[in-house]
Design an enzyme around this catalytic site. Structure first.
Site, PDB file in Angstrom:
ATOM      1  N   GLU A   4     -15.919 -18.266  -4.263  1.00 45.12           N
ATOM      2  CA  GLU A   4     -15.410 -17.155  -5.070  1.00 45.12           C
ATOM      3  C   GLU A   4     -15.556 -15.842  -4.314  1.00 45.12           C
ATOM      4  OE1 GLU A   4     -13.176 -17.677  -7.699  1.00 45.12           O
ATOM      5  OE2 GLU A   4     -14.822 -18.921  -8.447  1.00 45.12           O
TER       6      GLU A   4
ATOM      7  N   ASP B  67      -5.104 -18.155  -5.147  1.00 45.27           N
ATOM      8  CA  ASP B  67      -4.455 -18.563  -6.390  1.00 45.27           C
ATOM      9  C   ASP B  67      -3.035 -19.054  -6.137  1.00 45.27           C
ATOM     10  OD1 ASP B  67      -6.793 -17.627  -7.416  1.00 45.27           O
ATOM     11  OD2 ASP B  67      -5.926 -15.905  -8.465  1.00 45.27           O
TER      12      ASP B  67
END
Length: 382
Positions: free
Chosen positions: A30, A171
């Site tokens: 992340e 993404d």
């Protein structure tokens, strides 16, 4: 009503085709993507679906079945970055990015009707799904010949430069390139990808997504502040990106940083890159259950070093682990959104019940819990 029927009702003719692109959930890694590090997302069964036809008059017409309002009508040659704050900025930004990249044929325009089952504000990349499904449809219709990674890059540019959100490329790459039954190991430096088998069902496991129902908004500056802090850390350490700081040299690197905030950000990014490598090694060895503690360790880092968690997400992780989960962590941009929980299939109901009851006791809105089944990336469906 399906998107094909909705398109016909709106525009008076059948679409030339229908395409789908999924949302994603990130297993591990992340805030590493814009640091040219490693990420490991998987595509969800939830998709944005677009019915699309070409035009020849330079008009772009956009409509969403999910949002109240009329058809948005724009001119391709008048698309200007940072001027549209509605949902339509995402597909319009893709048309702009294709035009800017020299694909002049898209200037003809398009009619687009969209519908999505990707939860918005849950950190599951609903915006990337909109971008990628638009990019794939136009790539096919205008015969642009672009690959999945190229479509991901163009979609990222749309979000960065047209919408104004400084996201990394994870993404869009997950939405464009994932393969059913696999997690995607993406090297964000060279955009090389490896499909890592992730068949949980055969192991008697499930990966749950817990949508906290807390909405996050990455445009509010918190994401940008952390990105700037990471860039400052790289500058002080004399590297182009934090990817270049070896995990084995992390302690020494941290001693050279004087700003406590920058030090925390650097520690998170370098250690999360290492966690991605740990998870891949465990999956390659067939030891899927052993990734659970790595997920939980990742949550601690996101909570304490990056400081992007929230009470609801912390409650999901602590409750899940206390009620028998193998591991859990928040996922996505933070400040709300979702968590992932690795559980034995036999314990799904127990863990789900414990989380739901914990939310009720805390006075929080009931969470939405569903399995993350590794699914296919963007594709034409009709």
């Amino acid at each position: 009503m399906g998107v094909r029927e909705g398109f016909e009702e709106l525009y008076g003719a059948a679409p030339e085709g229908v395409w789908a692109a999924p949302g994603r959930v990130n297993l591990i890694g992340e805030y590493t993507d814009f640091n040219e590090g490693f990420v490991m997302p998987l595509a969800l069964p939830h998709t944005a679906v677009a019915a699309v036809s070409r035009r020849e008059d330079g008009v772009l017409r956009l409509h969403s079945a999910d949002i109240e309002g009329p058809v948005v009508e724009l001119r391709v040659d008048e698309l200007v970055p940072l001027t549209n704050t509605s949902w339509a900025a995402y597909p319009a930004g893709v048309v702009w990015a294709l035009r800017e990249a020299g694909h002049a044929t898209v200037a003809g325009g398009a009619d687009i009707h969209l519908a999505s089952t990707v939860p918005t504000g849950a950190g599951l990349s609903s915006s990337a799904a909109l971008e990628v499904v638009t990019a794939l449809a136009l790539n096919d219709l205008y015969e642009l010949g672009l690959t999945g990674p190229q479509l991901a890059r163009l979609s990222q540019r749309a979000e960065n430069d047209f919408v104004g959100v400084p996201c990394g490329v994870m993404d869009q790459t997950a939405s464009a390139c994932c393969v059913e039954g696999h997690a995607l190991h993406l090297d964000c430096r060279d955009l090389s990808i490896r499909q890592v088998p992730f068949d949980l069902a055969s192991q008697g496991l499930e990966l749950l997504v817990v949508d906290s129902r807390v909405k996050h908004a990455l445009g509010d500056g918190a994401y940008a502040e952390r990105r700037a802090g990471c860039e400052e850390g790289a500058r002080q350490l004399g590297v182009t990106h934090l990817r270049d700081v070896a995990y084995e040299e992390l302690d020494g690197a941290l001693e050279r940083l004087t700003d406590e905030r920058v030090r925390r950000y650097v520690r998170h990014v370098v250690s999360d890159d290492h966690r991605v490598e740990q998870v891949i090694a465990l999956l390659d060895a067939g030891d899927v259950r052993a990734i659970g503690p790595v997920l939980t360790d990742g949550h601690r880092s996101l909570r304490d070093d990056l400081r992007i968690s929230c009470p609801e997400l912390d409650l999901v992780v602590s409750t899940a682990n206390a009620s028998g989960a193998l591991g859990a962590r928040m996922t996505g941009g933070g400040f709300g959104g979702s968590a992932v929980v690795l559980v034995e299939s036999a314990d799904v109901d127990t863990v789900t019940k414990a989380i739901t009851e914990a939310f009720a006791a805390a006075g929080y809105t009931a969470p939405r819990v569903f399995p993350a089944v590794p699914s296919a990336g963007a594709r034409r469906v009709a």
